[in-house]
Design an enzyme around this catalytic site. Structure first.
Site, PDB file in Angstrom:
ATOM      1  N   ASP A 279      47.798  87.419  85.314  1.00 36.89           N
ATOM      2  CA  ASP A 279      47.641  88.878  85.824  1.00 36.89           C
ATOM      3  C   ASP A 279      48.119  88.573  87.393  1.00 36.89           C
ATOM      4  OD1 ASP A 279      46.474  90.688  83.942  1.00 36.89           O
ATOM      5  OD2 ASP A 279      44.830  89.183  84.194  1.00 36.89           O
ATOM      6  N   HIS A 319      45.488  97.950  88.961  1.00 41.88           N
ATOM      7  CA  HIS A 319      44.064  98.712  89.021  1.00 41.88           C
ATOM      8  C   HIS A 319      43.346  97.218  89.601  1.00 41.88           C
ATOM      9  CE1 HIS A 319      44.664  96.000  85.445  1.00 41.88           C
ATOM     10  NE2 HIS A 319      43.558  95.497  85.177  1.00 41.88           N
ATOM     11  N   GLU A 412      45.286  99.565  81.103  1.00 39.54           N
ATOM     12  CA  GLU A 412      45.939 100.136  79.879  1.00 39.54           C
ATOM     13  C   GLU A 412      46.255 101.645  80.146  1.00 39.54           C
ATOM     14  OE1 GLU A 412      41.891  98.195  77.347  1.00 39.54           O
ATOM     15  OE2 GLU A 412      42.009 100.404  77.912  1.00 39.54           O
ATOM     16  N   LYS A 520      50.129  98.332  77.388  1.00 36.29           N
ATOM     17  CA  LYS A 520      48.706  98.143  76.793  1.00 36.29           C
ATOM     18  C   LYS A 520      48.381  99.625  76.340  1.00 36.29           C
ATOM     19  CE  LYS A 520      46.396  94.944  78.597  1.00 36.29           C
ATOM     20  NZ  LYS A 520      45.301  94.395  79.241  1.00 36.29           N
ATOM     21  N   GLU A 606      46.018  92.645  71.654  1.00 38.56           N
ATOM     22  CA  GLU A 606      45.499  91.812  72.132  1.00 38.56           C
ATOM     23  C   GLU A 606      43.972  91.770  71.960  1.00 38.56           C
ATOM     24  OE1 GLU A 606      43.837  91.849  76.973  1.00 38.56           O
ATOM     25  OE2 GLU A 606      45.935  92.089  76.515  1.00 38.56           O
TER      26      GLU A 606
END
Length: 679
Positions: A279, A319, A412, A520, A606
């Site tokens: 990330d 985010h 997401e 995602k 995932e």
């Protein structure tokens, strides 16, 4: 016809049900078209207006009945595909269903529809033909799966294997059992699904003796030929990636404990994983000042990963990360963005009560220059471009295999509709997040274009974060979600989500040209067995029982050649909690993955849990490599969350994880897969 006429009379307010049906002439049919216009020409203005009003009401009732019929048909087709493995077309009609059921019962159905029962004296050739057109028996429920009992039964059947077999097919072995209360009215059937899942595995075991292990020789169970469409050798190789924890890079973009990272990478290397997922947080890289990007910690991390010759997938995370006590440290949005938010709180998503959610920026500012002269879309573009320029050598060397773009809450593609910080708890329906001034302005414009300015509002009867659908007027059966206003609002709400993703991905295509882009998709499976699918609606997916809410999203992803990653296999809810929330994780996963495959998307998945038991790994394997898919679909890669450095936990999970990775990698035949997972 008489039943239809009686129903029509019941809906006609001019009918007189009190008179004697034997003393009156039969009712005349209501004139339509030109005759109706002529008949109403001499009527008074009041009478004509009343007639038009009744006709409009009848049209609306007809639409509701048709939507109800389509909802029931959709559930029937979904059940046949999922639990019966019927290979029905994407837009199957009742003719396809009847033909499939007839073939399953042992009948012969010609292309022109001619249907007949074959002669009892069936030769080996006839038996082989029946085996070819008969769908394979459905897999047992997930809770009753034996350890990866994979067999290939699509190969040719020899005469020796049919010596002691009788050709007998029982439709009962394929039927999905559905318990329906006799007291329910037809209008409520589309919202009540009481599937009896405690079905014995024996019900599925021998739907046809031809396909049973007793009638197949051992070598035939393993006989696989790659030259024939349905008969293929082994299973495809699926890369496996491990998600690195967020705490390895601190808020000053410095690498923390590099030696511990090397130890973790050695552990991953011993499992033969293909790579790692990292990330890259906006709140760290551009955390202190706008346009000032700091990548030093990620540069050090990437060099270590490069030394271990592991592939990398990078997540551009727009985010915040909430620390969950499992090694992930909290990471907020950039400090300078939070400072802007103190003066202009409308840059954040807002619920009906006016509470702000700082997890990510509202999509209402995608085109508003409120971030130090930049729009929300421009901020995303600048960060992606900085990353591409900083690590151009890794792209050129092929070490960065894919880039995942964060498009909403938790990375997401969804609204932050069920935040725990606001008190949400499973299985609450969540709340709509569209009450900041920018989203409200967008809604007013959409309502004005529709010609109904009074629709420029959010629903006032949608409940609260922890409400149940039946407790609200909007999400209950036949609630306002399916009214004219409800459909307008939900379409606007979901289209705003799609438009945001479309704009960001258009820029990502320019920045990461030639690199795989990943998006995602959430797994919002609670209340999936209700008519409204309330939790999906508040998250931005207009997916009630009478509409496919994922197709528009996947059409947009197809335009950008993006890979869909489904977040799944991570439900920690017990069966009792799933029943409480009318949840159906398997049903949702089936719909989403097959909808993506139908549109030609590359699909990945995932897991959200760092450790699984054997049963869960078996379910992941069966979803990753569908055994009975005639198109041989499979996942492009799978991502799991890395185990935490707790020795006891690692000892428990290591063996299962090692077997799982081997099954995902090696082109295993059926028996080899069973042996590997049981080893």
């Amino acid at each position: 016809m008489e039943v239809a006429m009686n129903v029509k009379q019941d809906l006609d307010p001019q009918s007189d049900h009190s008179s004697d049906q034997f003393s009156q002439p039969p009712p005349q049919r209501r004139p339509r078209g030109f005759a109706a216009a002529s008949a109403s020409g001499g009527a008074s203005g009041e009478g004509g207006g009343k007639g038009r009003k009744e006709r409009e009401k009848e049209k609306e009732r007809t639409k509701l009945r048709e939507r109800h019929r389509r909802a029931i048909t959709s559930r029937m087709l979904a059940g046949l595909r999922q639990y019966g493995n019927f290979l029905l077309p994407a837009r199957a009609d009742m003719n396809d269903v009847l033909a499939a059921l007839a073939r399953e019962a042992g009948w012969t159905v010609e292309p022109d529809g001619t249907t007949y029962r074959p002669s009892p004296a069936i030769t080996v050739a006839h038996a082989s033909a029946i085996a070819a057109v008969t769908p394979p028996p459905p897999p047992p429920p997930a809770a009753q799966l034996a350890p990866f009992p994979v067999r290939s039964i699509e190969g040719p059947v020899s005469s020796n294997s049919l010596k002691n077999c009788t050709v007998k097919v029982s439709l009962d072995s394929q039927a999905t059992l559905l318990g329906i209360d006799d007291s329910l009215s037809p209008t409520s059937l589309d919202s009540v699904v009481v599937a009896e899942r405690d079905i014995k595995s024996e019900k599925y075991g021998n739907s046809s003796p031809i396909n049973s292990p007793e009638c197949m020789e051992a070598d035939q169970l393993m006989q696989i030929s790659g030259d024939h469409g349905g008969d293929f050798t082994g299973t495809p190789y699926i890369p496996v990636y491990a998600m690195l924890p967020t705490g390895i890079i601190n808020s000053y973009c410095q690498l923390v404990a590099p030696e511990s990272i090397r130890q973790e990478l050695r552990h991953m290397k011993s499992l033969n994983v293909d790579g790692v997922v990292v990330d890259c947080w906006w709140g760290i890289v551009e955390g202190w000042s706008p346009h000032k990007y700091e990548w030093s910690g990620y540069r050090d991390l990437f060099n270590i990963i490069k030394d271990f010759k592991l592939k990398m997938q990078v997540v551009i995370a727009f985010h915040e990360c909430i620390g969950n006590g499992s090694g992930d440290m909290p990471i907020s949005l950039p400090k300078w963005v939070l400072e802007i938010g103190k003066d202009n709180q409308d840059i954040f998503f807002t619920d009906r009560e006016g509470r702000r959610n700082t997890e990510c920026l509202s999509w209402g500012i995608d085109k508003e220059r409120v971030l130090k002269g930049r729009t929300g879309i421009e901020v995303c573009f600048d960060l992606m471009r900085s990353f591409r320029l900083e690590f151009s050598n890794l792209f050129d060397e092929g070490l960065i295999a894919a880039v995942e773009i964060g498009l909403g809450a938790s990375g997401e593609l969804r609204y932050p509709s069920y935040p725990e910080r606001m008190g949400w708890r499973y299985p609450g329906i969540g709340e709509f997040q569209c009450y900041d001034k920018y989203m409200q302005q967008n809604l007013r414009q959409a309502a004005k274009l529709r010609g109904h300015s009074f629709w420029a509002r959010g629903p006032d009867n949608a409940g609260y974060y922890n409400s149940r659908p039946h407790e609200t007027g909007f999400f209950c059966d036949r609630g306002d979600y399916d009214s004219y206003y409800g459909r307008f609002f939900l379409h606007w709400y979901s289209q705003t989500l799609i438009d945001h993703a479309d704009q960001v991905l258009s820029l990502a295509d320019l920045v990461f040209e030639g690199t795989q882009i990943v998006v995602k998709i959430p797994s919002i499976y609670w209340w999936y067995k209700t008519a409204s699918h309330a939790a999906e609606l508040t998250a931005g997916y207009h997916n009630p029982t009478n509409q496919d809410g994922y197709s528009p999203v996947f059409d947009m992803l197809k335009k950008h050649s993006a890979t869909m990653k489904l977040v799944c296999f991570g439900s920690q809810a017990s069966s009792q909690e799933n029943d409480e929330g009318l949840a159906d994780p398997e049903g949702l996963t089936w719909q989403v993955i097959n909808a993506a495959w139908d549109r030609g998307l590359t699909v990945s998945a995932e897991s959200t849990l760092p450790c699984h038991d054997r049963e869960m790994y078996i379910r992941i394997l069966e979803t990753s490599k569908p055994r009975n898919d005639p198109d041989h679909h499979h996942l492009s890669f799978f991502t799991y969350h890395q185990l935490q450095p707790v020795l006891m936990q690692r000892e428990i999970c290591y063996s299962e994880l090692d077997n799982f990775v081997r099954c995902m990698h090696v082109n295993l035949s059926a028996g080899d897969a069973t042996t590997a997972i049981e080893a």
